[in-house]
Scaffold this motif. Structure first.
Motif, PDB file in Angstrom:
ATOM      1  N   SER A 137     -26.329 -34.675  13.689  1.00 37.58           N
ATOM      2  CA  SER A 137     -25.865 -35.960  14.286  1.00 37.58           C
ATOM      3  C   SER A 137     -25.650 -35.703  16.023  1.00 37.58           C
ATOM      4  N   CYS A 138     -25.649 -36.690  16.625  1.00 35.79           N
ATOM      5  CA  CYS A 138     -25.144 -36.885  17.877  1.00 35.79           C
ATOM      6  C   CYS A 138     -23.864 -36.785  18.233  1.00 35.79           C
ATOM      7  N   SER A 139     -23.288 -35.764  19.136  1.00 38.30           N
ATOM      8  CA  SER A 139     -22.019 -35.365  19.033  1.00 38.30           C
ATOM      9  C   SER A 139     -21.225 -36.532  20.040  1.00 38.30           C
ATOM     10  N   THR A 140     -21.901 -37.403  20.592  1.00 35.78           N
ATOM     11  CA  THR A 140     -21.070 -38.650  21.176  1.00 35.78           C
ATOM     12  C   THR A 140     -20.923 -39.553  20.293  1.00 35.78           C
ATOM     13  N   CYS A 141     -21.865 -40.019  19.512  1.00 32.06           N
ATOM     14  CA  CYS A 141     -21.449 -41.474  18.629  1.00 32.06           C
ATOM     15  C   CYS A 141     -21.577 -41.024  17.166  1.00 32.06           C
ATOM     16  N   HIS A 142     -22.019 -39.974  16.700  1.00 33.78           N
ATOM     17  CA  HIS A 142     -22.156 -39.373  15.492  1.00 33.78           C
ATOM     18  C   HIS A 142     -23.395 -40.104  14.519  1.00 33.78           C
ATOM     19  N   CYS A 143     -24.293 -40.588  15.247  1.00 37.48           N
ATOM     20  CA  CYS A 143     -25.733 -41.001  14.832  1.00 37.48           C
ATOM     21  C   CYS A 143     -26.367 -39.880  14.150  1.00 37.48           C
ATOM     22  N   HIS A 144     -26.902 -40.321  13.187  1.00 33.86           N
ATOM     23  CA  HIS A 144     -27.999 -39.038  12.148  1.00 33.86           C
ATOM     24  C   HIS A 144     -29.262 -38.941  13.254  1.00 33.86           C
ATOM     25  N   LEU A 145     -29.490 -37.487  13.414  1.00 36.09           N
ATOM     26  CA  LEU A 145     -30.762 -37.439  14.157  1.00 36.09           C
ATOM     27  C   LEU A 145     -31.660 -36.467  13.066  1.00 36.09           C
ATOM     28  N   ALA A 146     -31.439 -35.546  12.536  1.00 36.44           N
ATOM     29  CA  ALA A 146     -32.315 -34.823  11.686  1.00 36.44           C
ATOM     30  C   ALA A 146     -31.377 -34.066  10.552  1.00 36.44           C
ATOM     31  N   CYS A 147     -32.536 -33.818   9.710  1.00 34.21           N
ATOM     32  CA  CYS A 147     -31.990 -32.779   8.669  1.00 34.21           C
ATOM     33  C   CYS A 147     -32.256 -31.320   8.712  1.00 34.21           C
ATOM     34  N   HIS A 148     -31.394 -30.443   8.171  1.00 35.40           N
ATOM     35  CA  HIS A 148     -31.768 -29.012   8.404  1.00 35.40           C
ATOM     36  C   HIS A 148     -32.934 -28.561   7.836  1.00 35.40           C
ATOM     37  N   GLU A 149     -33.507 -29.215   6.838  1.00 36.63           N
ATOM     38  CA  GLU A 149     -34.681 -28.913   6.162  1.00 36.63           C
ATOM     39  C   GLU A 149     -35.987 -29.134   7.384  1.00 36.63           C
ATOM     40  N   ASP A 150     -35.631 -29.694   8.399  1.00 36.28           N
ATOM     41  CA  ASP A 150     -36.697 -30.161   9.714  1.00 36.28           C
ATOM     42  C   ASP A 150     -36.469 -29.176  10.746  1.00 36.28           C
ATOM     43  N   VAL A 151     -35.738 -28.149  10.786  1.00 37.22           N
ATOM     44  CA  VAL A 151     -35.350 -27.150  11.765  1.00 37.22           C
ATOM     45  C   VAL A 151     -36.692 -26.013  11.512  1.00 37.22           C
ATOM     46  N   MET A 152     -37.299 -26.126  12.649  1.00 42.93           N
ATOM     47  CA  MET A 152     -38.345 -24.994  12.667  1.00 42.93           C
ATOM     48  C   MET A 152     -37.779 -23.858  13.275  1.00 42.93           C
ATOM     49  N   SER A 153     -37.157 -23.783  14.256  1.00 41.89           N
ATOM     50  CA  SER A 153     -36.496 -22.606  14.912  1.00 41.89           C
ATOM     51  C   SER A 153     -35.351 -22.809  15.664  1.00 41.89           C
ATOM     52  N   LYS A 154     -34.423 -21.862  15.806  1.00 44.81           N
ATOM     53  CA  LYS A 154     -32.938 -22.008  16.291  1.00 44.81           C
ATOM     54  C   LYS A 154     -33.076 -21.199  17.676  1.00 44.81           C
ATOM     55  N   SER A 155     -34.100 -20.755  18.067  1.00 47.35           N
ATOM     56  CA  SER A 155     -34.162 -19.769  18.987  1.00 47.35           C
ATOM     57  C   SER A 155     -34.778 -20.232  20.463  1.00 47.35           C
ATOM     58  N   PHE A 156     -34.642 -21.657  20.634  1.00 45.66           N
ATOM     59  CA  PHE A 156     -35.067 -22.147  21.895  1.00 45.66           C
ATOM     60  C   PHE A 156     -33.748 -22.161  23.017  1.00 45.66           C
ATOM     61  N   GLN A 157     -34.504 -22.547  24.142  1.00 47.00           N
ATOM     62  CA  GLN A 157     -33.426 -22.811  25.256  1.00 47.00           C
ATOM     63  C   GLN A 157     -33.583 -24.186  25.737  1.00 47.00           C
ATOM     64  N   GLY A 158     -32.538 -25.034  26.105  1.00 46.31           N
ATOM     65  CA  GLY A 158     -32.540 -26.235  26.298  1.00 46.31           C
ATOM     66  C   GLY A 158     -32.056 -26.280  27.909  1.00 46.31           C
ATOM     67  N   ARG A 159     -31.903 -27.283  28.341  1.00 50.93           N
ATOM     68  CA  ARG A 159     -31.517 -27.347  29.831  1.00 50.93           C
ATOM     69  C   ARG A 159     -29.912 -27.172  29.794  1.00 50.93           C
ATOM     70  N   HIS A 160     -29.121 -27.259  28.830  1.00 48.88           N
ATOM     71  CA  HIS A 160     -27.608 -26.967  28.801  1.00 48.88           C
ATOM     72  C   HIS A 160     -27.324 -25.527  27.773  1.00 48.88           C
ATOM     73  N   GLY A 161     -28.353 -24.753  27.623  1.00 48.85           N
ATOM     74  CA  GLY A 161     -28.139 -23.700  26.654  1.00 48.85           C
ATOM     75  C   GLY A 161     -29.031 -23.834  25.594  1.00 48.85           C
ATOM     76  N   ARG A 162     -28.559 -23.151  24.154  1.00 45.80           N
ATOM     77  CA  ARG A 162     -29.444 -22.965  23.158  1.00 45.80           C
ATOM     78  C   ARG A 162     -29.883 -24.516  22.740  1.00 45.80           C
ATOM     79  N   ALA A 163     -31.135 -24.357  21.906  1.00 48.90           N
ATOM     80  CA  ALA A 163     -31.596 -25.526  21.316  1.00 48.90           C
ATOM     81  C   ALA A 163     -32.538 -25.320  20.273  1.00 48.90           C
ATOM     82  N   TYR A 164     -32.506 -26.339  19.298  1.00 47.23           N
ATOM     83  CA  TYR A 164     -33.439 -25.998  18.178  1.00 47.23           C
ATOM     84  C   TYR A 164     -34.474 -26.757  18.276  1.00 47.23           C
TER      85      TYR A 164
END
Length: 113
Positions: free
Chosen positions: A16-43
């Protein structure tokens, strides 16, 4: 303006969104946890909900030139990551139409609604 329609997810783990807690995605839809975003780690996710896609732009990322569009939470407008629209390197084509969500912008919950 009216109320913002939200889709609520169910599953073993919900991101969920850390600001408003709105649902964003399910764990089953994670393809990789080893990406880099603008502010650090990304999925990398196959599917996300409750986001709006901004205008497309070409960006040079760690893995080369991509056409991407920023993602914003539909409820609070927090910038969450981006959507890969086109990859110019053949080895990166698997990212097309996939979503990057930054770990620092996510919270997780068990079980959904």
């Amino acid at each position: 303006m009216g109320r913002v329609y939200q889709k609520y997810l169910s599953g073993s783990k919900i991101y969920s969104c850390s600001t408003c807690h709105c649902h964003l995605a399910c764990h089953e839809d994670v393809m990789s946890k080893s990406f880099q975003g603008r502010h650090g780690r990304a999925y990398l996710f196959a599917n996300v909900v409750n986001v709006s896609v901004g205008p497309k732009e070409n960006r040079v990322l760690i893995t080369g030139l991509h056409t991407v569009a920023d993602l914003h939470c539909n409820v609070c407008q927090t910038q969450l990551g981006w959507k890969y629209l086109e990859a110019f390197d053949q080895a990166q084509k698997y990212k097309e139409n996939k979503f990057i969500l930054e770990k620092s912008k996510l919270i997780t919950s068990e079980g959904g609604w």
